[in-house]
Design a protein around this motif. Structure first.
Motif, PDB file in Angstrom:
ATOM      1  N   TYR B  75       0.826  -1.214   0.000  1.00  0.00           N
ATOM      2  CA  TYR B  75       0.000   0.000   0.000  1.00  0.00           C
ATOM      3  C   TYR B  75       0.859   1.262   0.000  1.00  0.00           C
ATOM      4  CZ  TYR B  75      -3.906  -3.079   0.892  1.00  0.00           C
ATOM      5  OH  TYR B  75      -4.848  -4.058   0.770  1.00  0.00           O
ATOM      6  N   ILE B  76       2.050   1.164   0.596  1.00  0.00           N
ATOM      7  CA  ILE B  76       2.927   2.344   0.620  1.00  0.00           C
ATOM      8  C   ILE B  76       3.347   2.735  -0.794  1.00  0.00           C
ATOM      9  CG2 ILE B  76       5.222   3.150   1.315  1.00  0.00           C
ATOM     10  CD1 ILE B  76       4.756   1.852   3.959  1.00  0.00           C
ATOM     11  N   ASP B  77       3.430   1.729  -1.647  1.00  0.00           N
ATOM     12  CA  ASP B  77       3.788   2.028  -3.043  1.00  0.00           C
ATOM     13  C   ASP B  77       2.810   3.028  -3.661  1.00  0.00           C
ATOM     14  OD1 ASP B  77       6.018   0.488  -2.926  1.00  0.00           O
ATOM     15  OD2 ASP B  77       5.105  -1.294  -3.811  1.00  0.00           O
ATOM     16  N   GLY B  78       1.669   3.207  -3.036  1.00  0.00           N
ATOM     17  CA  GLY B  78       0.676   4.166  -3.519  1.00  0.00           C
ATOM     18  C   GLY B  78       1.188   5.594  -3.544  1.00  0.00           C
ATOM     19  N   ILE B  79       2.225   5.891  -2.759  1.00  0.00           N
ATOM     20  CA  ILE B  79       2.727   7.272  -2.761  1.00  0.00           C
ATOM     21  C   ILE B  79       3.498   7.594  -4.036  1.00  0.00           C
ATOM     22  CG2 ILE B  79       2.781   7.586  -0.251  1.00  0.00           C
ATOM     23  CD1 ILE B  79       5.748   7.140  -0.269  1.00  0.00           C
ATOM     24  N   ASP B  80       3.756   6.573  -4.854  1.00  0.00           N
ATOM     25  CA  ASP B  80       4.389   6.825  -6.165  1.00  0.00           C
ATOM     26  C   ASP B  80       3.580   7.843  -6.979  1.00  0.00           C
ATOM     27  OD1 ASP B  80       6.359   5.092  -5.534  1.00  0.00           O
ATOM     28  OD2 ASP B  80       5.647   3.439  -6.796  1.00  0.00           O
ATOM     29  N   GLU B  81       2.295   7.857  -6.716  1.00  0.00           N
ATOM     30  CA  GLU B  81       1.386   8.771  -7.423  1.00  0.00           C
ATOM     31  C   GLU B  81       1.854  10.228  -7.334  1.00  0.00           C
ATOM     32  OE1 GLU B  81      -2.579   8.411  -5.832  1.00  0.00           O
ATOM     33  OE2 GLU B  81      -3.239  10.248  -6.840  1.00  0.00           O
ATOM     34  N   TRP B  82       2.502  10.567  -6.199  1.00  0.00           N
ATOM     35  CA  TRP B  82       2.915  11.963  -5.996  1.00  0.00           C
ATOM     36  C   TRP B  82       4.431  12.137  -6.117  1.00  0.00           C
ATOM     37  CZ3 TRP B  82      -0.254   9.533  -2.106  1.00  0.00           C
ATOM     38  CH2 TRP B  82      -1.603   9.795  -2.259  1.00  0.00           C
ATOM     39  N   GLU B  83       5.100  11.139  -6.657  1.00  0.00           N
ATOM     40  CA  GLU B  83       6.565  11.145  -6.747  1.00  0.00           C
ATOM     41  C   GLU B  83       7.077  12.448  -7.375  1.00  0.00           C
ATOM     42  OE1 GLU B  83       8.160   8.442  -5.404  1.00  0.00           O
ATOM     43  OE2 GLU B  83       9.990   9.613  -5.622  1.00  0.00           O
ATOM     44  N   GLY B  84       8.069  13.029  -6.748  1.00  0.00           N
ATOM     45  CA  GLY B  84       8.691  14.229  -7.290  1.00  0.00           C
ATOM     46  C   GLY B  84       7.916  15.513  -7.049  1.00  0.00           C
ATOM     47  N   GLN B  85       6.779  15.407  -6.354  1.00  0.00           N
ATOM     48  CA  GLN B  85       5.949  16.603  -6.161  1.00  0.00           C
ATOM     49  C   GLN B  85       6.108  17.220  -4.771  1.00  0.00           C
ATOM     50  OE1 GLN B  85       1.798  16.117  -7.472  1.00  0.00           O
ATOM     51  NE2 GLN B  85       2.428  14.245  -8.491  1.00  0.00           N
ATOM     52  N   TYR B  86       6.956  16.626  -3.927  1.00  0.00           N
ATOM     53  CA  TYR B  86       7.071  17.135  -2.561  1.00  0.00           C
ATOM     54  C   TYR B  86       8.514  17.054  -2.067  1.00  0.00           C
ATOM     55  CZ  TYR B  86       6.764  12.084  -1.890  1.00  0.00           C
ATOM     56  OH  TYR B  86       6.970  10.729  -1.992  1.00  0.00           O
ATOM     57  N   ASP B  87       8.825  17.904  -1.063  1.00  0.00           N
ATOM     58  CA  ASP B  87      10.154  17.867  -0.434  1.00  0.00           C
ATOM     59  C   ASP B  87      10.169  16.929   0.768  1.00  0.00           C
ATOM     60  OD1 ASP B  87      10.554  20.097  -2.060  1.00  0.00           O
ATOM     61  OD2 ASP B  87       9.999  21.478  -0.453  1.00  0.00           O
ATOM     62  N   ALA B  88       9.002  16.760   1.377  1.00  0.00           N
ATOM     63  CA  ALA B  88       8.935  15.967   2.608  1.00  0.00           C
ATOM     64  C   ALA B  88       7.538  15.380   2.767  1.00  0.00           C
ATOM     65  CB  ALA B  88       9.264  16.850   3.812  1.00  0.00           C
ATOM     66  N   ILE B  89       7.489  14.314   3.543  1.00  0.00           N
ATOM     67  CA  ILE B  89       6.193  13.692   3.847  1.00  0.00           C
ATOM     68  C   ILE B  89       5.894  13.925   5.327  1.00  0.00           C
ATOM     69  CG2 ILE B  89       4.921  11.512   4.012  1.00  0.00           C
ATOM     70  CD1 ILE B  89       6.686  10.425   1.751  1.00  0.00           C
ATOM     71  N   VAL B  90       4.688  14.383   5.610  1.00  0.00           N
ATOM     72  CA  VAL B  90       4.216  14.460   6.999  1.00  0.00           C
ATOM     73  C   VAL B  90       3.215  13.331   7.155  1.00  0.00           C
ATOM     74  CG1 VAL B  90       2.957  15.830   8.701  1.00  0.00           C
ATOM     75  CG2 VAL B  90       4.559  16.952   7.136  1.00  0.00           C
ATOM     76  N   SER B  91       3.611  12.319   7.894  1.00  0.00           N
ATOM     77  CA  SER B  91       2.753  11.144   8.028  1.00  0.00           C
ATOM     78  C   SER B  91       1.850  11.280   9.240  1.00  0.00           C
ATOM     79  CB  SER B  91       3.611   9.888   8.160  1.00  0.00           C
ATOM     80  OG  SER B  91       2.789   8.794   8.534  1.00  0.00           O
ATOM     81  N   MET B  92       0.562  11.022   9.009  1.00  0.00           N
ATOM     82  CA  MET B  92      -0.389  11.041  10.130  1.00  0.00           C
ATOM     83  C   MET B  92      -0.680   9.622  10.624  1.00  0.00           C
ATOM     84  SD  MET B  92      -3.007  14.149   9.442  1.00  0.00           S
ATOM     85  CE  MET B  92      -3.152  14.479  11.198  1.00  0.00           C
ATOM     86  N   ALA B  93       0.114   8.667  10.130  1.00  0.00           N
ATOM     87  CA  ALA B  93      -0.046   7.290  10.609  1.00  0.00           C
ATOM     88  C   ALA B  93       0.637   7.137  11.959  1.00  0.00           C
ATOM     89  CB  ALA B  93       0.562   6.327   9.599  1.00  0.00           C
ATOM     90  N   CYS B  94       0.481   5.972  12.549  1.00  0.00           N
ATOM     91  CA  CYS B  94       1.207   5.685  13.791  1.00  0.00           C
ATOM     92  C   CYS B  94       2.694   5.556  13.467  1.00  0.00           C
ATOM     93  CB  CYS B  94       0.678   4.386  14.402  1.00  0.00           C
ATOM     94  SG  CYS B  94       1.077   2.946  13.391  1.00  0.00           S
ATOM     95  N   GLY B  95       3.486   5.343  14.482  1.00  0.00           N
ATOM     96  CA  GLY B  95       4.928   5.233  14.284  1.00  0.00           C
ATOM     97  C   GLY B  95       5.318   4.116  13.330  1.00  0.00           C
ATOM     98  N   VAL B  96       4.477   3.099  13.244  1.00  0.00           N
ATOM     99  CA  VAL B  96       4.764   1.998  12.316  1.00  0.00           C
ATOM    100  C   VAL B  96       4.773   2.530  10.888  1.00  0.00           C
ATOM    101  CG1 VAL B  96       4.016  -0.256  11.475  1.00  0.00           C
ATOM    102  CG2 VAL B  96       3.659   0.343  13.876  1.00  0.00           C
ATOM    103  N   GLY B  97       3.760   3.314  10.569  1.00  0.00           N
ATOM    104  CA  GLY B  97       3.664   3.873   9.217  1.00  0.00           C
ATOM    105  C   GLY B  97       4.851   4.773   8.894  1.00  0.00           C
ATOM    106  N   VAL B  98       5.233   5.607   9.847  1.00  0.00           N
ATOM    107  CA  VAL B  98       6.368   6.522   9.625  1.00  0.00           C
ATOM    108  C   VAL B  98       7.631   5.703   9.350  1.00  0.00           C
ATOM    109  CG1 VAL B  98       7.741   8.396  10.601  1.00  0.00           C
ATOM    110  CG2 VAL B  98       5.306   8.254  11.119  1.00  0.00           C
ATOM    111  N   ASN B  99       7.842   4.666  10.172  1.00  0.00           N
ATOM    112  CA  ASN B  99       9.013   3.797   9.978  1.00  0.00           C
ATOM    113  C   ASN B  99       8.981   3.103   8.631  1.00  0.00           C
ATOM    114  OD1 ASN B  99      11.004   3.034  12.412  1.00  0.00           O
ATOM    115  ND2 ASN B  99       9.095   3.871  13.210  1.00  0.00           N
ATOM    116  N   PHE B 100       7.803   2.627   8.250  1.00  0.00           N
ATOM    117  CA  PHE B 100       7.698   1.919   6.969  1.00  0.00           C
ATOM    118  C   PHE B 100       8.058   2.828   5.806  1.00  0.00           C
ATOM    119  CE2 PHE B 100       5.944  -2.383   6.185  1.00  0.00           C
ATOM    120  CZ  PHE B 100       6.223  -2.891   7.434  1.00  0.00           C
ATOM    121  N   ILE B 101       7.584   4.044   5.850  1.00  0.00           N
ATOM    122  CA  ILE B 101       7.898   4.977   4.760  1.00  0.00           C
ATOM    123  C   ILE B 101       9.382   5.300   4.778  1.00  0.00           C
ATOM    124  CG2 ILE B 101       7.509   7.315   3.879  1.00  0.00           C
ATOM    125  CD1 ILE B 101       4.611   6.996   4.739  1.00  0.00           C
TER     126      ILE B 101
END
Lengths: 140, 222
Positions: B75-101
């Motif tokens: 499911y994380i591969d879904g962020i490919d949709e926005w590839e190259g459009q941002y300098d940073a990701i602010v994750s609102m997931a739990c710490g697991v999600g932040v670590n996975f990204i």
């Protein structure tokens, strides 16, 4: 230089009956400040936090919500929900070091009464005293 | 579910103060259910970050997205949709999600927007209570289904302690003494004598004291 604040009012269908019946001119005669813009919603319980924040992003200096009396909302708990959301935004504004009183909730009876215009006057006075919203600083 | 709470706004705005474009990324898993990091919270946080930056006289562009889960590679591969459009990701997931990204996007700045608080359930609308500590060695079959590890302030295995008064914990009158509740419940289900069994000294090695834990299911691996 005189400051005329941009004030956005969000009123439910019931509490804003006066705006429809009297129209802008009629309300002006009642003493409504011209710089207050009304946004009518079916019920203030439908108002999302993001909608109110967007109004700040679009340049509002102050915002207020007018819903039914807390125990007499046409949709039972709509105005209570709105009040909670207004409180949440007050907290967020405080976190951003912006005056929380730039947003307010009013619970008013439906129909025609002086309190409807008084709410607008109160907010106009309050926001004029506070000055321009800090979000309106020129972004670099 | 995992319960999380949004971090203070000044902390979040401080993280992204040098960025020009950020992806505010929610998760449709636990943090959506506990209203900390789902689609609605992403919309609100993006707006608050923009306002916070405006207050500093800066402008930031935000992209808003929410993945089915941030704790799953597919499911994380879904962020490919926005590839190259941002300098940073602010994750609102739990710490697991932040670590996975962070693991899967080694060159991308990832910032946490929430504090991951505990494993809990919804006690009432807008209220979540801790119910499980994820200690890796469940004793609920011995305690009537109520967890002394997570819900006793001292994680006692042989309670209650001397501080329990009228079924309330000594740390705060709002907190129930879980050992009193365990005792009452064991009685109701006809197993009161279980309270006479002294639990042995507990082996906490499964509780994260030996480094990161791992669960491996050979039957599922390929």
């Amino acid at each position: 230089m005189t400051f005329t604040p941009d004030i956005q009012a969000f009123c439910c269908h019931y509490t804003s009956q006066q705006t429809i019946a009297e129209g802008k001119e009629g309300l002006k005669e009642d003493g409504l400040p011209a710089n207050v813009t009304f946004n009518r919603v079916v019920c203030t319980g439908k108002l999302q936090v993001s909608t109110l924040l967007k109004a700040f992003e679009e340049g509002a200096d102050g915002i207020y919500v007018v819903g039914c009396p807390a125990d007499k909302c046409h949709n039972v708990k709509g105005s209570q929900r709105a009040a909670k959301r207004v409180d949440a935004i007050k907290k967020a504004l405080a976190e951003l070091a912006v005056e929380p009183e730039r947003i307010e909730m009013f619970h008013l009876e439906r129909g025609f009464h002086p309190e409807f215009v008084e709410a607008a006057q109160l907010m106009n006075k309050r926001i004029t005293d506070l000055g321009p919203c800090p979000f309106k600083g020129e972004a670099k | 579910m995992i319960i999380a709470d949004r971090k203070p706004l000044d902390e979040i705005v401080g993280m992204v103060s040098d960025a020009k474009k950020i992806l505010v990324l929610g998760c449709r898993g636990c943090v959506t259910v506990c209203s900390a990091g789902g689609e609605r919270e992403v919309e609100i946080l993006a707006s608050l970050i923009r306002l916070g930056m405006l207050k500093q006289g800066k402008k930031i562009e935000t992209i808003e997205g929410t993945l089915v889960r941030q704790c799953d590679k597919e499911y994380i591969d879904g962020i490919d949709e926005w590839e190259g459009q941002y300098d940073a990701i602010v994750s609102m997931a739990c710490g697991v999600g932040v670590n996975f990204i962070a693991n899967l996007r080694p060159s991308t700045n990832v910032y946490p927007a929430v504090n991951t608080s505990f494993f809990g359930g919804s006690a009432d609308q807008g209220v979540w209570m801790e119910q499980c500590a994820g200690c890796g060695n469940c004793v609920l079959h011995l305690t009537g289904g109520l967890c002394p590890v997570a819900r006793c302030a001292k994680s006692l295995m042989n309670g209650p302690c001397g501080g329990s008064v009228n079924g309330r914990c000594e740390i705060h009158p709002d907190v129930e003494c879980i050992w009193q509740s365990i005792h009452d419940r064991l009685g109701r289900i006809g197993n009161a004598e279980a309270m006479n069994t002294i639990a042995p000294i507990r082996d906490w090695s499964t509780a994260g004291h030996g480094g990161p834990r791992k669960s491996l299911r050979d039957d599922l691996t390929i």
